[in-house]
Design an enzyme around this catalytic site. Structure first.
Site, short mmCIF file in Angstrom:
data_model
loop_
_atom_site.label_atom_id
_atom_site.label_comp_id
_atom_site.label_asym_id
_atom_site.label_seq_id
_atom_site.Cartn_x
_atom_site.Cartn_y
_atom_site.Cartn_z
N ARG A 48 0.84 -1.20 0.00
CA ARG A 48 0.00 0.00 0.00
C ARG A 48 0.87 1.25 0.00
NH1 ARG A 48 -1.88 2.22 4.59
NH2 ARG A 48 -2.10 0.20 5.64
N TYR B 239 -16.77 15.29 -16.86
CA TYR B 239 -17.20 13.89 -16.85
C TYR B 239 -18.22 13.69 -15.74
CZ TYR B 239 -16.90 8.95 -15.51
OH TYR B 239 -17.21 7.67 -15.15
N ASP C 167 -7.33 17.82 -15.64
CA ASP C 167 -7.57 16.46 -16.11
C ASP C 167 -7.06 16.38 -17.54
OD1 ASP C 167 -8.67 14.07 -17.17
OD2 ASP C 167 -10.28 14.11 -15.68
N LYS D 294 -7.78 4.83 -19.65
CA LYS D 294 -8.03 5.24 -21.02
C LYS D 294 -6.77 5.13 -21.88
CE LYS D 294 -12.15 6.28 -19.38
NZ LYS D 294 -12.03 6.26 -17.92
#
Length: 377
Positions: A46, A98, A170, A195
């Protein structure tokens, strides 16, 4: 180092001595200590994992940042970014975002005491008018999803710095291959790595990248505390995908421009939103701040029945959510990406029942155009 070379050799693979060309997948949750008070540099995945570390260094190099943090999804990355703020803080965000980002801001972040104003961030005076004492950041998506609005990143960054505000951009649609927000004054770059960075529609990922050491330290603390880190195997998939990023982006853009130009000639198509068309209102800014236009196209057809006819009639193109992969996908924003945005707000942005969004892949462009043609008939 050239971008193409960075995609292949973006970080030094110093985690092993076997000579393996492919970065190993360190599928381990924890790591043994050499002794009391000693560490190999890795303690618990982590906090950091060798495979993820290689990916993060590569993405940081591509974006010209000092640090990149790889998350389990793009939304996990944005959620962690929001933890930089406190109750009462105000954030200005692009009006056309988005739908998942809007859902997070409106239903989770507001509940946690943050306030928001949504505005067309291409209108600098409009952004300036919303700044108040409580404002802490400007959140920009450019080009926006799905209406392809373009914001002048440098102008927003100059305004933000004059008021001591953070700027987050973004950069999912253009990737660092075409656009480098940190070099234009942004403080943080956000990606849905699912993406274009991945490029194969086979995994989920997200990134925060910064060129500020102070933000890196804060984000690393949030990261290890909230724990939405990217797994070793998914990190490896991203490493593999990035190796062909520039090749894919070039082919996808080449296809997108031809398709966008073809769409403008079709009787049943009312509007085409592609930033590579010279009549796009953001074309000049795009040519100034980016080296390409990407491969995202939105277009509005004459009727709802035509939209559904296309979605049900395509044979090569796939009717599916997401974007950025080698396969061409077409999406119905009102029912998919922006279904949770209130209807009145959605319609005010132009997201109606005639709007379709297409992520152009690397197939033969003539086959894609032929598929759209037969679906339109």
């Amino acid at each position: 180092m050239d971008f193409n070379t960075l995609c292949i050799h973006g970080a030094e693979n110093n985690t092993h001595s076997t000579g393996a060309i492919s970065v190993p997948i360190y599928q381990s949750a924890t790591f043994a200590h050499p002794g009391v008070g000693q560490s190999s540099g890795y303690d618990y995945s982590r906090l950091q994992n060798p495979t993820r570390e290689y990916l993060e260094k590569c993405v940081a190099a591509l974006e010209r940042g000092v640090d990149a943090l790889a998350f389990s999804t793009g939304m996990a990355a944005i959620t962690a970014f929001m933890e930089l703020f406190s109750i009462g803080d105000h954030i200005i965000a692009s009006g056309d975002l988005y739908g998942g980002t809007v859902r997070l801001f409106e239903n989770i972040s507001r509940k946690n005491g943050l306030t928001f104003d949504f505005v067309d961030t291409s209108d600098i005076e409009g952004v300036k008018a919303l700044i108040r004492l409580e404002t802490k950041a400007i959140f920009v998506e450019t080009p926006t999803n799905p209406m392809m609005q373009v914001t002048d990143i440098k102008a927003v960054a100059e305004l933000a710095k004059a008021h001591n505000l953070l700027v987050a951009v973004d950069n999912t649609f253009l990737t660092p291959f075409y656009q480098l927000p940190l070099t234009l004054g942004a403080d943080i770059v956000i990606h849905s790595g699912t993406k274009y960075l991945s490029g194969h529609n086979d995994t989920l990922a997200g990134f925060l990248v910064t060129n500020r050491e102070d933000l890196s330290e804060k984000l690393r603390y949030i990261y290890k505390t909230t724990g939405a880190c990217l797994s070793p195997f998914d990190s490896w998939l991203l490493i593999r995908g990035i190796k062909t990023l520039s090749l894919r982006m070039e082919r996808q853009q080449e296809n997108a421009l031809k398709i966008a130009e073809w769409l403008t000639t079709q009787e049943k198509v009312r509007k085409v939103f592609y930033i590579g068309l010279k009549n796009h209102p953001g074309y000049e800014i795009s040519t100034r701040q980016a080296t390409g236009f990407g491969s995202m196209i939105s277009f509005e057809v004459d009727t709802e029945s035509t939209a559904k006819q296309i979605l049900e009639g395509i044979q090569v193109i796939l009717y599916a959510e997401s974007l950025g992969g080698v396969e061409t996908l077409i999406t119905y924003p009102m029912l998919q990406t922006h279904a949770d945005v209130p209807e009145e707000e959605r319609l005010s942005r132009g997201i109606n029942n005639c709007l379709l969004r297409m992520s152009v892949g690397i197939e033969n462009v003539d086959d894609l155009i032929a598929d759209l043609k037969q679906a339109l008939q």
